[in-house]
Write a protein that holds these residues in place. Structure first.
Motif, short mmCIF file in Angstrom:
data_model
loop_
_atom_site.label_atom_id
_atom_site.label_comp_id
_atom_site.label_asym_id
_atom_site.label_seq_id
_atom_site.Cartn_x
_atom_site.Cartn_y
_atom_site.Cartn_z
N GLU A 98 33.19 45.88 41.80
CA GLU A 98 31.70 46.44 41.79
C GLU A 98 31.32 46.57 40.26
O GLU A 98 31.69 47.42 39.43
N ILE A 99 30.46 45.46 39.82
CA ILE A 99 30.35 45.23 38.45
C ILE A 99 29.05 46.16 38.25
O ILE A 99 27.87 46.16 39.26
N GLY A 100 29.09 47.01 37.27
CA GLY A 100 28.15 47.93 36.80
C GLY A 100 27.05 47.54 35.61
O GLY A 100 26.22 47.80 35.50
N LEU A 101 27.96 46.77 34.76
CA LEU A 101 27.31 46.54 33.16
C LEU A 101 28.16 45.40 32.98
O LEU A 101 29.33 45.25 32.83
N ILE A 102 27.27 44.31 32.19
CA ILE A 102 27.75 43.41 31.46
C ILE A 102 27.07 43.41 30.02
O ILE A 102 25.82 43.39 30.04
N GLU A 103 27.79 43.60 28.86
CA GLU A 103 26.95 43.79 27.76
C GLU A 103 27.97 42.88 26.42
O GLU A 103 29.13 42.92 26.61
N TYR A 104 27.24 42.35 25.74
CA TYR A 104 27.73 41.67 24.39
C TYR A 104 27.58 42.80 23.33
O TYR A 104 26.80 43.69 23.38
N ASP A 105 28.99 43.01 22.80
CA ASP A 105 29.23 44.13 21.74
C ASP A 105 29.72 43.60 20.53
O ASP A 105 31.08 43.38 20.34
N ASP A 106 28.92 43.15 19.71
CA ASP A 106 29.42 42.78 18.50
C ASP A 106 30.08 43.76 17.42
O ASP A 106 30.61 43.24 16.30
N SER A 107 29.98 45.07 17.86
CA SER A 107 30.74 45.98 17.10
C SER A 107 32.17 46.06 17.31
O SER A 107 33.06 46.49 16.61
N VAL A 108 32.73 45.23 18.45
CA VAL A 108 33.97 45.58 18.93
C VAL A 108 34.61 44.25 18.08
O VAL A 108 34.22 42.98 18.23
N GLN A 109 35.88 44.27 17.27
CA GLN A 109 36.29 43.08 16.55
C GLN A 109 37.49 42.65 17.70
O GLN A 109 38.45 43.48 18.14
N PRO A 110 37.68 41.40 17.65
CA PRO A 110 38.89 40.88 18.46
C PRO A 110 40.05 41.40 17.65
O PRO A 110 40.20 41.50 16.30
N ARG A 111 41.36 41.34 18.42
CA ARG A 111 42.64 41.81 17.96
C ARG A 111 43.47 40.66 18.83
O ARG A 111 42.91 39.84 19.47
N ASP A 112 44.69 40.87 18.27
CA ASP A 112 45.68 39.98 19.01
C ASP A 112 45.67 40.11 20.49
O ASP A 112 45.53 41.15 21.04
N SER A 113 46.02 38.91 21.30
CA SER A 113 45.96 38.79 22.60
C SER A 113 46.73 39.75 23.12
O SER A 113 47.85 40.30 22.73
N TRP A 114 46.44 40.42 24.26
CA TRP A 114 47.28 41.33 25.06
C TRP A 114 48.43 40.62 25.70
O TRP A 114 49.62 40.85 25.71
#
Length: 94
Positions: free
Chosen positions: A71-87
């Motif tokens: 059940e999808i409730g939100l799709i958002e671009y968030d430029d404040s989140v920085q990519p980190r190493d892949s899980w």
């Protein structure tokens, strides 16, 4: 072709079908996921998907494709989140 060039040329699309199936192209990495949130890095920035009962139906990083169902409730671009190493890297020590 260099990895950076390939990433820039990779198409990025988001298709939501009936708030239950989300297909995203241009995916570079999945940072984290659980039943309520998926955080991913795309060629256009960080994307947050929130909802309930979320699960990754298909992930093909080589092709840059991800399908999330639930059940999808939100799709958002968030430029404040920085990519980190892949899980994947953290999980397998790569």
């Amino acid at each position: 072709m260099a990895s950076e060039d390939r990433n820039r040329e990779m198409p990025h699309n988001i298709i939501l079908e009936g708030r239950e199936k989300l297909s995203i192209s241009g995916v570079l990495d999945v940072q984290s996921f659980d039943e309520e949130q998926v955080l991913l890095e795309t060629v256009r920035g960080m994307v947050v998907v929130r909802g309930q009962g979320l699960h990754v139906e298909r992930l093909q990083l080589e092709a840059g494709e991800l399908i999330v169902e639930g059940e999808i409730g939100l799709i958002e671009y968030d430029d404040s989140v920085q990519p980190r190493d892949s899980w994947f890297k953290r999980l397998f020590g790569g």
